[in-house]
Scaffold this motif. Structure first.
Motif, PDB file in Angstrom:
ATOM      1  N   GLN A 170      69.908 -46.763 -33.791  1.00 20.23           N
ATOM      2  CA  GLN A 170      69.900 -46.880 -32.336  1.00 20.23           C
ATOM      3  C   GLN A 170      70.971 -45.990 -31.705  1.00 20.23           C
ATOM      4  O   GLN A 170      70.716 -45.282 -30.729  1.00 20.23           O
ATOM      5  CB  GLN A 170      70.128 -48.345 -31.952  1.00 20.23           C
ATOM      6  N   ARG A 171      72.165 -45.984 -32.285  1.00 23.85           N
ATOM      7  CA  ARG A 171      73.264 -45.158 -31.775  1.00 23.85           C
ATOM      8  C   ARG A 171      72.952 -43.678 -31.910  1.00 23.85           C
ATOM      9  O   ARG A 171      73.105 -42.901 -30.958  1.00 23.85           O
ATOM     10  CB  ARG A 171      74.556 -45.499 -32.532  1.00 23.85           C
ATOM     11  N   GLU A 172      72.504 -43.266 -33.090  1.00 22.34           N
ATOM     12  CA  GLU A 172      72.198 -41.850 -33.323  1.00 22.34           C
ATOM     13  C   GLU A 172      71.078 -41.367 -32.414  1.00 22.34           C
ATOM     14  O   GLU A 172      71.124 -40.247 -31.903  1.00 22.34           O
ATOM     15  CB  GLU A 172      71.829 -41.617 -34.792  1.00 22.34           C
ATOM     16  N   LEU A 173      70.067 -42.195 -32.201  1.00 19.42           N
ATOM     17  CA  LEU A 173      68.978 -41.846 -31.292  1.00 19.42           C
ATOM     18  C   LEU A 173      69.521 -41.539 -29.901  1.00 19.42           C
ATOM     19  O   LEU A 173      69.203 -40.511 -29.304  1.00 19.42           O
ATOM     20  CB  LEU A 173      67.954 -42.987 -31.211  1.00 19.42           C
ATOM     21  N   PHE A 174      70.377 -42.422 -29.402  1.00 19.92           N
ATOM     22  CA  PHE A 174      70.937 -42.218 -28.065  1.00 19.92           C
ATOM     23  C   PHE A 174      71.841 -40.984 -28.033  1.00 19.92           C
ATOM     24  O   PHE A 174      71.762 -40.181 -27.099  1.00 19.92           O
ATOM     25  CB  PHE A 174      71.703 -43.460 -27.602  1.00 19.92           C
TER      26      PHE A 174
END
Length: 144
Positions: free
Chosen positions: A55-59
């Motif tokens: 989720q963090r990397e996507l954002f």
């Protein structure tokens, strides 16, 4: 007396966002796989789950917000030198994510970011990281 530890595999997470027949792919800016297309993702940080990392990397890489749903699959990546010896090893956990908001825009270590229809992934002439099309089809199968 210190003991030299052998190199170990690195844990990474990728965000597989499937929405309306498409997935978000990025063109990687940095090694490994600079210039190649794959899912947004990166290293899992200490005290972070693979779902949180995806989720963090996507954002960070696209500006898109998505909710992690489940672990989709694992991908073993062995990077070899010219004679075939393994130089680095990754275990990538593919996290199926539900799209919430945002328009993919390249940021962090992405050159490009966009939605690509699952049925077109292998026909666009993109240099694809191993198993991208297979994982995209698996995501579609889970959510259709």
């Amino acid at each position: 007396m210190s003991v030299i530890q052998p190199p170990r595999p690195v844990l990474g997470a990728i965000a597989v966002v499937y929405h309306l027949g498409q997935v978000i792919l990025i063109q990687r800016k940095t090694p490994p796989n600079a210039g190649w297309w794959g899912f947004p993702g990166g290293h899992v940080e200490l005290c972070e789950t693979a779902m949180q990392a995806a989720q963090r990397e996507l954002f960070e890489e696209t500006g898109v917000i998505a909710r992690p749903l489940e672990y989709l699959t694992n991908i073993d990546v062995l990077l070899r030198d010219a004679v075939g010896a393994v130089q680095k090893q990754y275990l990538l956990t593919a996290v199926l994510c539900a799209y919430e908001s945002g328009i993919p825009a390249a940021d962090d270590d992405a050159l490009q970011a966009c939605w690509i229809p699952v049925d077109e992934i292998e026909h666009r002439g993109l240099e694809l990281i191993d198993q991208v099309a297979k994982v995209a089809r698996l995501a579609r199968q889970r959510l259709v």
